[in-house]
Design a protein around this motif. Sequence first.
Motif, PDB file in Angstrom:
ATOM      1  N   ALA A 198       0.866  -1.180   0.000  1.00  0.00           N
ATOM      2  CA  ALA A 198       0.000   0.000   0.000  1.00  0.00           C
ATOM      3  C   ALA A 198       0.896   1.221   0.000  1.00  0.00           C
ATOM      4  O   ALA A 198       2.122   1.122   0.025  1.00  0.00           O
ATOM      5  N   THR A 199       0.291   2.376  -0.030  1.00  0.00           N
ATOM      6  CA  THR A 199       1.058   3.616  -0.098  1.00  0.00           C
ATOM      7  C   THR A 199       0.851   4.435   1.159  1.00  0.00           C
ATOM      8  O   THR A 199      -0.104   4.226   1.910  1.00  0.00           O
ATOM      9  N   ASP A 200       1.764   5.392   1.363  1.00  0.00           N
ATOM     10  CA  ASP A 200       1.599   6.317   2.476  1.00  0.00           C
ATOM     11  C   ASP A 200       0.248   7.007   2.385  1.00  0.00           C
ATOM     12  O   ASP A 200      -0.413   7.248   3.390  1.00  0.00           O
ATOM     13  N   ARG A 201      -0.158   7.330   1.162  1.00  0.00           N
ATOM     14  CA  ARG A 201      -1.414   8.055   0.971  1.00  0.00           C
ATOM     15  C   ARG A 201      -2.606   7.211   1.427  1.00  0.00           C
ATOM     16  O   ARG A 201      -3.573   7.749   1.959  1.00  0.00           O
ATOM     17  N   SER A 202      -2.540   5.883   1.233  1.00  0.00           N
ATOM     18  CA  SER A 202      -3.663   5.051   1.660  1.00  0.00           C
ATOM     19  C   SER A 202      -3.815   5.071   3.175  1.00  0.00           C
ATOM     20  O   SER A 202      -4.933   5.078   3.693  1.00  0.00           O
ATOM     21  N   ILE A 203      -2.706   5.101   3.903  1.00  0.00           N
ATOM     22  CA  ILE A 203      -2.782   5.202   5.358  1.00  0.00           C
ATOM     23  C   ILE A 203      -3.354   6.552   5.753  1.00  0.00           C
ATOM     24  O   ILE A 203      -4.194   6.655   6.652  1.00  0.00           O
ATOM     25  N   ASP A 204      -2.955   7.602   5.071  1.00  0.00           N
ATOM     26  CA  ASP A 204      -3.478   8.933   5.384  1.00  0.00           C
ATOM     27  C   ASP A 204      -4.989   8.990   5.175  1.00  0.00           C
ATOM     28  O   ASP A 204      -5.716   9.604   5.966  1.00  0.00           O
ATOM     29  N   VAL A 205      -5.472   8.341   4.123  1.00  0.00           N
ATOM     30  CA  VAL A 205      -6.918   8.318   3.870  1.00  0.00           C
ATOM     31  C   VAL A 205      -7.643   7.536   4.966  1.00  0.00           C
ATOM     32  O   VAL A 205      -8.689   7.951   5.453  1.00  0.00           O
ATOM     33  N   GLN A 206      -7.069   6.399   5.376  1.00  0.00           N
ATOM     34  CA  GLN A 206      -7.677   5.612   6.447  1.00  0.00           C
ATOM     35  C   GLN A 206      -7.717   6.404   7.746  1.00  0.00           C
ATOM     36  O   GLN A 206      -8.699   6.352   8.490  1.00  0.00           O
ATOM     37  N   VAL A 207      -6.654   7.133   8.035  1.00  0.00           N
ATOM     38  CA  VAL A 207      -6.616   7.966   9.240  1.00  0.00           C
ATOM     39  C   VAL A 207      -7.703   9.033   9.169  1.00  0.00           C
ATOM     40  O   VAL A 207      -8.398   9.300  10.165  1.00  0.00           O
ATOM     41  N   MET A 208      -7.851   9.640   8.008  1.00  0.00           N
ATOM     42  CA  MET A 208      -8.894  10.648   7.837  1.00  0.00           C
ATOM     43  C   MET A 208     -10.280  10.057   8.109  1.00  0.00           C
ATOM     44  O   MET A 208     -11.108  10.674   8.787  1.00  0.00           O
ATOM     45  N   ARG A 209     -10.521   8.832   7.617  1.00  0.00           N
ATOM     46  CA  ARG A 209     -11.806   8.182   7.860  1.00  0.00           C
ATOM     47  C   ARG A 209     -12.009   7.881   9.343  1.00  0.00           C
ATOM     48  O   ARG A 209     -13.101   8.071   9.894  1.00  0.00           O
ATOM     49  N   LEU A 210     -10.941   7.410  10.007  1.00  0.00           N
ATOM     50  CA  LEU A 210     -11.050   7.124  11.441  1.00  0.00           C
ATOM     51  C   LEU A 210     -11.325   8.393  12.232  1.00  0.00           C
ATOM     52  O   LEU A 210     -12.120   8.382  13.186  1.00  0.00           O
ATOM     53  N   LYS A 212     -12.955  10.967  11.303  1.00  0.00           N
ATOM     54  CA  LYS A 212     -14.362  11.320  11.141  1.00  0.00           C
ATOM     55  C   LYS A 212     -15.256  10.467  12.045  1.00  0.00           C
ATOM     56  O   LYS A 212     -16.327  10.904  12.473  1.00  0.00           O
ATOM     57  N   LEU A 213     -14.798   9.248  12.336  1.00  0.00           N
ATOM     58  CA  LEU A 213     -15.580   8.346  13.193  1.00  0.00           C
ATOM     59  C   LEU A 213     -15.439   8.660  14.674  1.00  0.00           C
ATOM     60  O   LEU A 213     -16.411   8.587  15.424  1.00  0.00           O
ATOM     61  N   ILE A 214     -14.226   8.980  15.114  1.00  0.00           N
ATOM     62  CA  ILE A 214     -13.978   9.015  16.556  1.00  0.00           C
ATOM     63  C   ILE A 214     -13.703  10.400  17.128  1.00  0.00           C
ATOM     64  O   ILE A 214     -13.731  10.573  18.349  1.00  0.00           O
ATOM     65  N   GLU A 215     -13.415  11.362  16.270  1.00  0.00           N
ATOM     66  CA  GLU A 215     -13.063  12.685  16.780  1.00  0.00           C
ATOM     67  C   GLU A 215     -14.281  13.607  16.801  1.00  0.00           C
ATOM     68  O   GLU A 215     -15.074  13.629  15.856  1.00  0.00           O
ATOM     69  N   ALA A 216     -14.402  14.398  17.859  1.00  0.00           N
ATOM     70  CA  ALA A 216     -15.460  15.402  17.911  1.00  0.00           C
ATOM     71  C   ALA A 216     -15.245  16.445  16.826  1.00  0.00           C
ATOM     72  O   ALA A 216     -16.192  16.923  16.199  1.00  0.00           O
ATOM     73  N   ASP A 217     -13.970  16.796  16.581  1.00  0.00           N
ATOM     74  CA  ASP A 217     -13.622  17.731  15.521  1.00  0.00           C
ATOM     75  C   ASP A 217     -12.454  17.125  14.740  1.00  0.00           C
ATOM     76  O   ASP A 217     -11.296  17.227  15.169  1.00  0.00           O
TER      77      ASP A 217
END
Length: 239
Positions: A198-210, A212-217
């Motif tokens: 996978a790529t660094d960018r794929s991890i960054d996208v997964q982090v962005m999705r997480l 949105k799930l767990i952070e208030a902001d």
Amino acid sequence: MDEPLARILIADDEADLRVLLQRYLGDQGYAVRAVESAAPLDRLLARERFDVLVLDVMMPGEDGLAACRRLRAQGETIPIVMLTARGDPVDRIVGLEMGADDYLPKPFNPRELLARIQALVRRQRILGAHAGPMAEEGEIAFGDHVLNLGRRSLRRAGQEQPLTTGEFGLLAAFAQHPNRPLGRDRLLELARGRDHEATDRSIDVQVMRLRKLIEADPAQPRHIRTVWGVGYVFVPDPA
């Protein structure tokens, strides 16, 4: 082989490709069903259990990206491999943002798709192997969330939050290594295994999705923080 390795669902409007993949994956021991569009895909998912969905982006009617986004919004957590005809990195990033776990540009070698499927199935089984006696002990609380490693579930204020296989793998990797800065390569290894490309960018996208799930902001994350020049760090209980 007495029983199939796993059940694979393919959604692609190319009839020749569906036949080829059904034959090839079937010869590898998988039980394979194939459909040409989103409507029969929905009907099969409603009736049967599948381990991996191979989803083409360029389907007529509802395209693969829209179908992926809708399935995730409905709480469907099946691992999804997106097939992208153009091979455009933007298409792949959008697929990950919509909730896909992996992507493969066309044309591709069926052996490469087989490797991606094997990695997702293996990860599913490794994660599932933790279910059982240790399930009650495998709970990690942070903020108003509780991650249960045994059940592979995330609850927020007592309400279940659906997680894809990729999202769970990454969140579990973070939760099991709290307050430790982790590079992207290390996160890939922890969440997906050494053999997953996978790529660094794929991890960054997964982090962005997480986030949105767990952070208030999500723009000001408290739990999954960026460590510039390194990667990310998971902070269960921010000060």
